[in-house]
Each structure stands twice: as structure tokens, then as C-alpha cells.
Scaffold this motif. Structure first.
Motif, PDB file in Angstrom:
ATOM      1  N   ASP A 143       0.844  -1.195   0.000  1.00  0.00           N
ATOM      2  CA  ASP A 143       0.000   0.000   0.000  1.00  0.00           C
ATOM      3  C   ASP A 143       0.877   1.243   0.000  1.00  0.00           C
ATOM      4  N   GLU A 144       0.397   2.309  -0.583  1.00  0.00           N
ATOM      5  CA  GLU A 144       1.185   3.548  -0.624  1.00  0.00           C
ATOM      6  C   GLU A 144       1.486   4.090   0.763  1.00  0.00           C
ATOM      7  N   LYS A 145       0.683   3.703   1.759  1.00  0.00           N
ATOM      8  CA  LYS A 145       0.958   4.117   3.139  1.00  0.00           C
ATOM      9  C   LYS A 145       2.020   3.237   3.801  1.00  0.00           C
ATOM     10  N   GLU A 146       2.310   2.085   3.175  1.00  0.00           N
ATOM     11  CA  GLU A 146       3.275   1.142   3.760  1.00  0.00           C
ATOM     12  C   GLU A 146       4.695   1.389   3.284  1.00  0.00           C
ATOM     13  N   ILE A 147       4.861   2.166   2.223  1.00  0.00           N
ATOM     14  CA  ILE A 147       6.194   2.457   1.711  1.00  0.00           C
ATOM     15  C   ILE A 147       6.222   3.889   1.183  1.00  0.00           C
ATOM     16  N   VAL A 148       7.131   4.708   1.692  1.00  0.00           N
ATOM     17  CA  VAL A 148       7.182   6.131   1.331  1.00  0.00           C
ATOM     18  C   VAL A 148       8.620   6.565   1.073  1.00  0.00           C
ATOM     19  N   MET A 149       8.767   7.519   0.169  1.00  0.00           N
ATOM     20  CA  MET A 149      10.065   8.132  -0.109  1.00  0.00           C
ATOM     21  C   MET A 149      10.197   9.398   0.714  1.00  0.00           C
ATOM     22  N   MET A 150      11.377   9.579   1.295  1.00  0.00           N
ATOM     23  CA  MET A 150      11.631  10.771   2.108  1.00  0.00           C
ATOM     24  C   MET A 150      12.933  11.430   1.681  1.00  0.00           C
ATOM     25  N   ASP A 151      12.946  12.765   1.750  1.00  0.00           N
ATOM     26  CA  ASP A 151      14.196  13.469   1.465  1.00  0.00           C
ATOM     27  C   ASP A 151      15.033  13.545   2.740  1.00  0.00           C
ATOM     28  N   GLU A 152      16.192  14.167   2.621  1.00  0.00           N
ATOM     29  CA  GLU A 152      17.142  14.221   3.729  1.00  0.00           C
ATOM     30  C   GLU A 152      16.526  14.832   4.993  1.00  0.00           C
ATOM     31  N   LYS A 153      15.774  15.884   4.822  1.00  0.00           N
ATOM     32  CA  LYS A 153      15.181  16.565   5.968  1.00  0.00           C
ATOM     33  C   LYS A 153      14.098  15.719   6.627  1.00  0.00           C
ATOM     34  N   GLU A 154      13.263  15.097   5.809  1.00  0.00           N
ATOM     35  CA  GLU A 154      12.167  14.293   6.347  1.00  0.00           C
ATOM     36  C   GLU A 154      12.682  13.078   7.112  1.00  0.00           C
ATOM     37  N   ILE A 155      13.693  12.409   6.565  1.00  0.00           N
ATOM     38  CA  ILE A 155      14.191  11.207   7.226  1.00  0.00           C
ATOM     39  C   ILE A 155      14.945  11.556   8.505  1.00  0.00           C
ATOM     40  N   SER A 156      15.552  12.751   8.547  1.00  0.00           N
ATOM     41  CA  SER A 156      16.300  13.159   9.739  1.00  0.00           C
ATOM     42  C   SER A 156      15.383  13.373  10.945  1.00  0.00           C
ATOM     43  N   ILE A 157      14.111  13.657  10.697  1.00  0.00           N
ATOM     44  CA  ILE A 157      13.156  13.810  11.794  1.00  0.00           C
ATOM     45  C   ILE A 157      12.890  12.446  12.448  1.00  0.00           C
ATOM     46  N   ILE A 158      12.829  11.404  11.616  1.00  0.00           N
ATOM     47  CA  ILE A 158      12.567  10.052  12.117  1.00  0.00           C
ATOM     48  C   ILE A 158      13.839   9.410  12.663  1.00  0.00           C
ATOM     49  N   GLU A 159      14.939   9.576  11.925  1.00  0.00           N
ATOM     50  CA  GLU A 159      16.225   9.007  12.328  1.00  0.00           C
ATOM     51  C   GLU A 159      17.288  10.105  12.284  1.00  0.00           C
ATOM     52  N   GLU A 266      29.380 -12.228   7.339  1.00  0.00           N
ATOM     53  CA  GLU A 266      29.890 -12.033   8.706  1.00  0.00           C
ATOM     54  C   GLU A 266      29.258 -10.800   9.345  1.00  0.00           C
ATOM     55  N   TYR A 267      29.214 -10.800  10.662  1.00  0.00           N
ATOM     56  CA  TYR A 267      28.567  -9.722  11.407  1.00  0.00           C
ATOM     57  C   TYR A 267      29.452  -9.272  12.564  1.00  0.00           C
ATOM     58  N   TRP A 268      29.269  -8.005  12.947  1.00  0.00           N
ATOM     59  CA  TRP A 268      29.855  -7.473  14.177  1.00  0.00           C
ATOM     60  C   TRP A 268      28.724  -6.945  15.060  1.00  0.00           C
ATOM     61  N   ILE A 269      28.758  -7.325  16.336  1.00  0.00           N
ATOM     62  CA  ILE A 269      27.725  -6.896  17.283  1.00  0.00           C
ATOM     63  C   ILE A 269      28.103  -5.531  17.869  1.00  0.00           C
ATOM     64  N   ALA A 270      27.167  -4.600  17.789  1.00  0.00           N
ATOM     65  CA  ALA A 270      27.418  -3.248  18.309  1.00  0.00           C
ATOM     66  C   ALA A 270      27.316  -3.251  19.838  1.00  0.00           C
ATOM     67  N   PRO A 271      28.117  -2.436  20.509  1.00  0.00           N
ATOM     68  CA  PRO A 271      28.013  -2.340  21.970  1.00  0.00           C
ATOM     69  C   PRO A 271      26.718  -1.638  22.383  1.00  0.00           C
ATOM     70  N   SER A 272      26.388  -1.724  23.650  1.00  0.00           N
ATOM     71  CA  SER A 272      25.113  -1.200  24.159  1.00  0.00           C
ATOM     72  C   SER A 272      24.990   0.312  23.985  1.00  0.00           C
ATOM     73  N   LYS A 273      26.124   1.019  23.852  1.00  0.00           N
ATOM     74  CA  LYS A 273      26.075   2.473  23.689  1.00  0.00           C
ATOM     75  C   LYS A 273      25.347   2.883  22.405  1.00  0.00           C
ATOM     76  N   TYR A 274      25.227   1.936  21.466  1.00  0.00           N
ATOM     77  CA  TYR A 274      24.546   2.226  20.199  1.00  0.00           C
ATOM     78  C   TYR A 274      23.112   1.703  20.171  1.00  0.00           C
ATOM     79  N   SER A 275      22.586   1.286  21.306  1.00  0.00           N
ATOM     80  CA  SER A 275      21.266   0.638  21.328  1.00  0.00           C
ATOM     81  C   SER A 275      20.126   1.593  20.967  1.00  0.00           C
ATOM     82  N   THR A 276      20.367   2.888  21.079  1.00  0.00           N
ATOM     83  CA  THR A 276      19.327   3.859  20.713  1.00  0.00           C
ATOM     84  C   THR A 276      19.720   4.698  19.498  1.00  0.00           C
ATOM     85  N   LEU A 277      20.740   4.228  18.768  1.00  0.00           N
ATOM     86  CA  LEU A 277      21.236   5.001  17.625  1.00  0.00           C
ATOM     87  C   LEU A 277      20.158   5.152  16.544  1.00  0.00           C
ATOM     88  N   THR A 278      19.426   4.069  16.264  1.00  0.00           N
ATOM     89  CA  THR A 278      18.311   4.128  15.314  1.00  0.00           C
ATOM     90  C   THR A 278      17.147   3.291  15.846  1.00  0.00           C
TER      91      THR A 278
END
Length: 482
Positions: A143-159, A266-278
Motif C-alpha cells: 500500500d502507498e501508506k506502507e512504503i514512502v520516499m523521504m528526502d534528507e530533511k524528512e528522514i532526519s526527523i525520524i532518524e 559475517e557480522y559485528w555486534i554493536a556495543p550497548s552504547k549504540y542501542s538507541t542510535l536508530t
């Protein structure tokens, strides 16, 4: 099964030499599935819910789902990366797979975290691909509500910690633990459905037909608990061994055109300091779009871990998780690739693009800094020195045909009352239930299985799925057997 090019079949199958012979009707006998990964396990469930056939699953490990099914990103993927003209089937499988797994997890109280995903672009080429993915997602049923395009400013509000020129935010994307799901499903169907048997810690050694005119297949396997060789006979065989599928196909002496390559993620596990990064998992448009790989992501798992990965480091075995196995398998694998003297395959392996991929992916395996920096391009706050613990790596196989081309889609090869499922990477675990229903309904259509549990098979079900969803898999996901 011989296809006339328009999706119709002439009622015959090919033998080892490619000659036609009559298709043998199996109906209510014994089906063996090799491989108790997520696809093999869902196939066993679907067979037992539609047919009275006895089902035996042979698995070399102590329990189901210990390889690729447990060693992945754990995402239930939305279908926006599939070209709707070329990959409509796989897009449908991903779309419906979301609903299957959501229902299964809800009923069984397994975490199904609807956390969404973001795909980012930071250059003109990636921006063009991003726009295409948005268009594909909507054409593939989002659905169009399930996937949206955002510009740099719009995405920075969310992340606010994300750096990109543009991004797609897809809300219909989830995180699960596929290993837990596979083991849960395997336990349920073996406990509640007495026609399904799991034989674990058993490695298949030989596969042979008794005679050319007999449908009976004999499998010789070694029971690793007892270190004894045993035999099992069946009327139909399904090879669902994932990265080991070509090796299993070769045991049947069937002539084919494929070689397999293995890549360790392969993967690297991030430390807890990054748990709220995104709040979301973050993907970037892949650099090597001519190959079927994605670049390392920022992944949020159901247990709360944040991880960077996977890369695609070339290895030499479907179980090449460590240096010991890869050293042991290096010469046999190189010999196997080279002995055919297929110049087209060799040209692919030693092409500039392939060598560039091998160099960069190999470097990301050797150098933690190089790998972390690939994600740092869109998450500039992360520092490689903070990553101390490796995650669980997984192996992906990819086929190359005798023309030297990467095979981009799964292959379903029907020969001598055997179905070999090859190159099943995408839609992967997400599409396991829709693909399983499509496969089994196809076998029923061809007279190889009999749908003799139509009149209410509640005893065979561990979850009552929406019948409309099952019907959609039957009629909309039209797989071709070769």
C-alpha cells in the motif's frame, strides 16, 4: 517435467540423460525430504496438511534449522527489491510470507517485531535505484501508506543519526528469529502429526533408483549418533539442502550445467552504547548490483542487539564458517571448478568485476575497520574501535551456469521422482510458506501427490492459516519445474 514454454506440461519427466519417460504417480506413499532447514520443514508441514503421504525428513545436525535458517539477518522482507516484470513470483511469495509468519508467530507467542526498514541512497545512481524500488514496492502489492520516499530533511526527523540524501521507509517489514521458528515448527509437526518423522544426526551418502522402471529410491545414510550406515526407501525425494543442494544433486548422477560458489556473511555486534542510535534497520543500495548480494546493513534483531553485516566473503564449503574448514576444502573446490575446463565460468570467476567484489568483500572480512566504515557512510557516529564481538556468520551459495552467468532465481529441477530445490536464496525464509504451498500444489496437479486431506485436516495443522492466503499461493505463485 517438460514445459512447452507456455507453462503447460506434457506429462513426462526427464531422466539423467535428458530423455523423456512417463511421469510416475505416487499418491499415498513415502516422501523423503533431505534437509530440515526452514524450507524443508515448511514443506513437511504443507505435505502433511494436504496429503496422507508418510513424510521423513533426514537432517545431518542434532535439530532443525541450525545452518542458514539460524544464520541470517532475521528480516521478514518487504517485496520492494523485486522487479515486478521479471520477479513477480518471488515478490508475491515475500508479500504473502509476511502474513504467514505474522500469523504463525502470534499463535505460538514468538516475537514478530514490526519494526520496518529504511533503504538509503547517497549518490545519483543510488537515488535512481531508490525511486525504482518505491515503484516496484507499490506494483508488488504494498500500500502507498506502507512504503514512502523521504528526502534528507524528512528522514532526519525520524532518524536524526542517519546521513543520506534520500531514503525509502517501508513500514511492512519485520524482525524474527528464523532459527527459533524452524525448531518450533519442526517440534510441533513431529509431535502432533504421526505421519511425519525427523531423523537427525544422519548424513546422506548415496542416492539411487532401484531400477530405471521403478519409482523406488534408495538412500544410504550414516547415523552419526551410532556411526552406523543405514538405508531408507521412498517413492519421492525432495532435496531441500540449501547451500549443499548441488552436492546432493551430484549424488544422483544427474547431468546438469551448474557450479556453486559459497559466500560467508559475517557480522559485528554493536556495543550497548549504540542501542538507541536508530529505531529501524538500515540498508543501503548495493554497490555490486550485477551480483546477487547486498552491502552490509545496520540490523536490529529481536533480542535487541544491533549488528553490522553481512558482507559476502568467498569461501570453499557450505559449512566454511572457520579457517580450518576452508583450508581443508580449498583445493577440492578449486579442482571441482576447474576440472570442467569451462572457459566461460573461468572468465566469470576471473573477471574484473568479480575480482573487485572478491577483493572488497575479502578486505571487509580481514579488516573490521573497512567493514564498519561501509556502514559509517550512512551512520557516521559509529566507530570501529567500539565493535569487539563478532556475530554469528552464515553461508550463502550461488549458482553459475555453464554460460558463466550468475543464476539469479531459484531452480526447481524435477528428475526421476526427485525434486531438487537449487539456488533458493530469495525470497528465502520470508517466502518459505508460500513457496512450499506452491510446490506441493504443483506436485498435486501433476499427480505425484494426492490431496486427500481436503475434508478438514485440523489434526495435521499447527496453525489455521487464512484459506484465502493459501489459495493465493496455489493460484498466483506459478512455479515452473525444469
Amino acid at each position: 517435467m517438460v514445459n512447452d514454454g507456455q507453462g503447460n506440461y506434457d506429462g513426462s519427466i526427464k531422466n539423467n540423460t535428458g530423455q523423456r519417460k512417463e511421469c510416475l504417480t505416487i499418491n499415498n506413499n513415502h516422501i523423503v525430504i533431505i534437509g530440515a532447514g526452514i524450507l524443508g520443514t515448511t514443506l513437511a508441514y504443507v505435505i502433511s496438511s494436504l496429503s496422507n503421504s508418510k513424510v521423513t525428513i533426514i537432517e545431518q545436525e542434532v535439530k532443525a534449522g541450525l545452518h542458514t535458517s539460524s544464520r541470517n539477518t532475521g528480516k521478514v522482507h518487504a517485496p520492494f527489491i523485486y522487479n515486478p516484470e521479471k520477479k513477480k513470483i518471488w515478490a508475491k511469495a515475500a508479500l504473502y510470507g509476511y502474513d504467514f509468519w505474522k500469523r504463525y508467530c502470534q499463535v505460538n507467542k514468538i516475537l514478530f517485531v514490526e519494526d520496518g526498514v529504511i533503504e538509503v541512497a547517497n549518490d545519483d545512481k543510488s537515488l535512481s535505484t531508490l525511486s525504482l524500488h518505491l515503484e516496484w514496492g507499490i506494483k508488488n502489492g504494498l500500500d502507498e501508506k506502507e512504503i514512502v520516499m523521504m528526502d534528507e530533511k524528512e528522514i532526519s526527523i525520524i532518524e536524526p543519526n542517519l546521513k543520506c540524501k534520500s531514503a525509502i521507509l517501508c513500514y511492512k517489514d519485520a524482525s524474527v528469529n528464523y532459527g527459533q521458528i524452524t525448531q518450533s515448527l519442526a517440534t510441533q509437526i513431529s509431535r502432533e502429526n504421526h505421519q511425519v518423522t525427523f531423523i537427525t544426526r544422519s548424513k546422506v551418502l548415496k542416492i539411487k533408483n532401484r531400477t530405471d522402471s521403478s519409482p523406488e529410491i534408495i538412500l544410504e545414510y550414516i547415523n552419526l549418533f551410532e556411526n552406523t550406515k543405514k538405508e531408507i526407501k521412498c517413492d519421492f525425494l525432495i532435496n531441500a539442502t540449501g547451500s549443499n543442494s548441488i552436492n546432493m544433486l551430484d549424488k544422483t548422477k544427474i547431468i546438469h550445467q551448474y557450479s556453486d560458489l559459497f559466500f560467508r556473511g559475517e557480522y559485528w555486534i554493536a556495543p550497548s552504547k549504540y542501542s538507541t542510535l536508530t529505531k529501524h534497520s538500515i540498508y543501503s543500495v548495493p554497490e555490486f548490483q550485477q551480483f546477487p548480494f547486498l552491502d552490509p546493513h545496520w540490523i536490529i534483531r529481536t533480542n535487541g542487539n544491533r549488528e553490522v553485516g553481512p558482507n559476502a566473503c568467498p569461501v570453499f564449503s557450505p559449512y566454511g564458517y572457520n579457517k580450518i574448514v576452508n583450508t581443508k576444502e580449498f583445493l577440492p573446490k578449486i579442482y571441482k571448478l576447474m576440472k570442467g575446463k569451462n572457459n566461460k565460468i573461468n572468465r566469470t570467476l576471473f573477471s574484473r568485476e568479480m575480482l573487485n567484489l572478491i577483493y572488497k568483500e575479502g578486505l571487509s572480512s580481514i579488516s573490521k575497520k573497512y567493514m564498519i566504515n561501509r556502514v559509517k557512510k550512512f551512520l557516521p557516529l559509529i566507530e570501529d574501535r567500539d565493535f569487539k564481538i563478532r556475530g554469528t556468520s552464515g553461508i550463502r551459495s550461488n549458482l553459475i551456469d555453464n554460460g558463466g552467468n550468475f543464476v539469479m532465481n531459484p531452480i526447481f529441477m524435477l528428475r526421476n521422482n526427485m525434486l531438487h530445490i537449487l539456488n533458493y536464496n530469495s525470497p528465502g525464509a520470508t517466502g518459505a510458506f508460500p513457496i512450499s504451498y506452491s510446490i506441493i500444489y504443483k506436485l498435486i496437479q501433476l499427480g505425484i501427490l494426492k490431496n486427500d486431506r481436503e475434508d478438514g485436516h485440523k489434526d495435521a495443522q499447527v496453525v489455521c492459516f487464512d484459506q484465502k492466503l493459501i489459495e493465493a499461493c496455489k493460484y498466483e505463485i506459478g512455479l515452473d519445474f525444469i
